[in-house]
Design a protein around this motif. Structure first.
Motif, short mmCIF file in Angstrom:
data_model
loop_
_atom_site.label_atom_id
_atom_site.label_comp_id
_atom_site.label_asym_id
_atom_site.label_seq_id
_atom_site.Cartn_x
_atom_site.Cartn_y
_atom_site.Cartn_z
N HIS A 25 0.84 -1.18 0.01
CA HIS A 25 -0.02 -0.07 -0.02
C HIS A 25 1.00 1.39 0.08
N LEU A 46 -6.72 11.25 3.18
CA LEU A 46 -6.51 10.05 3.83
C LEU A 46 -6.94 8.65 3.14
N ASP A 47 -6.05 7.60 3.62
CA ASP A 47 -6.28 6.34 2.84
C ASP A 47 -7.68 5.96 2.56
N LYS A 48 -8.42 6.19 3.60
CA LYS A 48 -10.07 5.75 3.21
C LYS A 48 -10.75 6.63 2.57
N ASP A 49 -10.19 7.66 1.99
CA ASP A 49 -11.14 8.68 1.29
C ASP A 49 -10.46 8.89 -0.29
N LYS A 51 -9.75 6.70 -2.80
CA LYS A 51 -10.73 6.24 -3.82
C LYS A 51 -11.78 7.13 -4.33
N LYS A 52 -12.30 7.77 -3.18
CA LYS A 52 -13.79 8.23 -3.30
C LYS A 52 -13.40 9.66 -4.03
N ASP A 279 -6.85 1.14 -2.67
CA ASP A 279 -7.91 0.92 -1.73
C ASP A 279 -8.21 -0.69 -1.42
N PHE A 282 -5.79 -1.26 1.25
CA PHE A 282 -6.19 -0.50 2.47
C PHE A 282 -7.52 -1.26 3.26
N GLN A 283 -8.43 -1.76 2.34
CA GLN A 283 -9.52 -2.61 2.83
C GLN A 283 -9.08 -3.91 3.59
N GLN A 286 -7.28 -3.24 6.71
CA GLN A 286 -8.27 -3.26 7.81
C GLN A 286 -8.63 -4.70 8.28
#
Length: 323
Positions: A25, A46-49, A51-52, A279, A282-283, A286
């Motif tokens: 990652h 942030l990594d979680k945001d 792709k969006k 992403d 990242f998923q 988690q």
């Protein structure tokens, strides 16, 4: 204890996989972070945001690209339509000029054959008017002579019937009457010959005029082509050429903007695949993190985790090297 040891091995493996995902990652983010900042105006989400935000950034630029792409096609159609119109006008101009030249040669050829001299088309109206005047003169001469003939023709009959002068009504002697009648007969014979000559001259003059007058429609069309048809077509050509220049410039402008938008769109689209991969990692991180945390909590229950920390660290180091 056996179950406990097995869980600790699992924990080490999961930690190793977690670290492996984090490295992959991080490698993607490090490789593309400058390009991501370029697309997102200097920001690195942030990594979680991530792709969006890349997806959200791509949506309007694709819409803008589609809009300018449509505009470029419309502008290109306008340019092509004007080019077709200009080609048509040029073809018509060429046809008009050939038609005009053909009429010019035809009229000049007729003038030369009728007048036995080389005359330009510009002299047509003058020649026609001169020919008309000659015809009218010859016709007038014939009419005058015919009038004289009709006036003097009854003189002989009046003199014989009344034995007087038809002009002054003076009585004639026999000798005077014979002399007068003789003169009238001579005049009548001379007048008849003269009338024949005048009739031929008048007929020839009228024929000459009629042949020239038949060229009038050809000449008038020649003039109309030169003074109206060609100038109007040249005016249309000038206006179409000016409009083409404007439309071509508009097309160039749209194409220029389209190229910029496409470059921006391509730069974002080039990030889609690596960002989706990042992403996904990242998923998965988690997921792996949760598994590690859950298993760690299980092993730590009752203080079991303290006794085997050294072994667990050794297992993790070995597994990380293997991976």
């Amino acid at each position: 204890m056996a179950a406990d040891s097995e869980d600790r091995v699992k924990l080490s493996l999961k930690k190793a996989e977690l670290e492996n995902h984090k490295k992959k990652h991080k490698k993607i983010i490090d490789e593309y972070k400058d390009r991501i900042r370029g697309v997102l105006k200097g920001r690195l989400p942030l990594d979680k945001d991530l792709k969006k935000e890349i997806t959200q950034a791509l949506r309007p630029i694709r819409m803008e690209f589609d809009d300018f792409n449509t505009k470029s096609h419309e502008a290109e159609k306008d340019v092509n339509m004007l080019q077709i119109k200009i080609e048509e006008v040029n073809n018509n101009l060429s046809k008009y000029r050939k038609d005009m030249e053909s009429r010019k040669r035809f009229i000049e050829s007729k003038l030369q054959s009728l007048d036995r001299q080389s005359l330009s088309i510009d002299s047509y109206l003058k020649v026609l008017e001169t020919t008309r005047e000659k015809r009218d003169v010859q016709k007038s001469k014939y009419n005058i002579a015919d009038g004289m003939r009709q006036m003097f023709d009854p003189f002989e009959r009046v003199a014989r019937a009344h034995h007087v002068c038809p002009c002054c009504e003076r009585p004639f002697s026999a000798e005077e009457e014979d002399e007068f009648v003789k003169k009238q007969q001579v005049k009548a014979a001379s007048s008849a010959e003269h009338m024949k000559v005048l009739a031929v001259d008048s007929s020839n003059a009228d024929s000459h005029f009629q042949q020239l007058d038949k060229l009038r429609m050809v000449y008038e069309e020649y003039v109309k082509i030169g003074k109206e048809t060609i100038p109007n077509a040249e005016k249309d050509l000038h206006e179409l050429t000016q409009e083409l220049d404007l439309k071509s410039q508009a097309l160039d402008d749209v194409i220029g903007v389209l190229a910029q938008v496409k470059a921006e769109k391509d730069s974002i689209e080039a990030l889609v695949q690596p960002v989706e991969t990042a992403d996904r990692f990242f998923q998965e991180i988690q997921t792996w993190q949760k598994q590690v945390d859950d298993l760690g909590e299980k092993l730590d229950v009752g203080g079991q985790g303290v006794k085997t920390v050294g072994k667990l660290e050794r297992y993790s180091a070995i597994i990380i090297k293997i991976v």
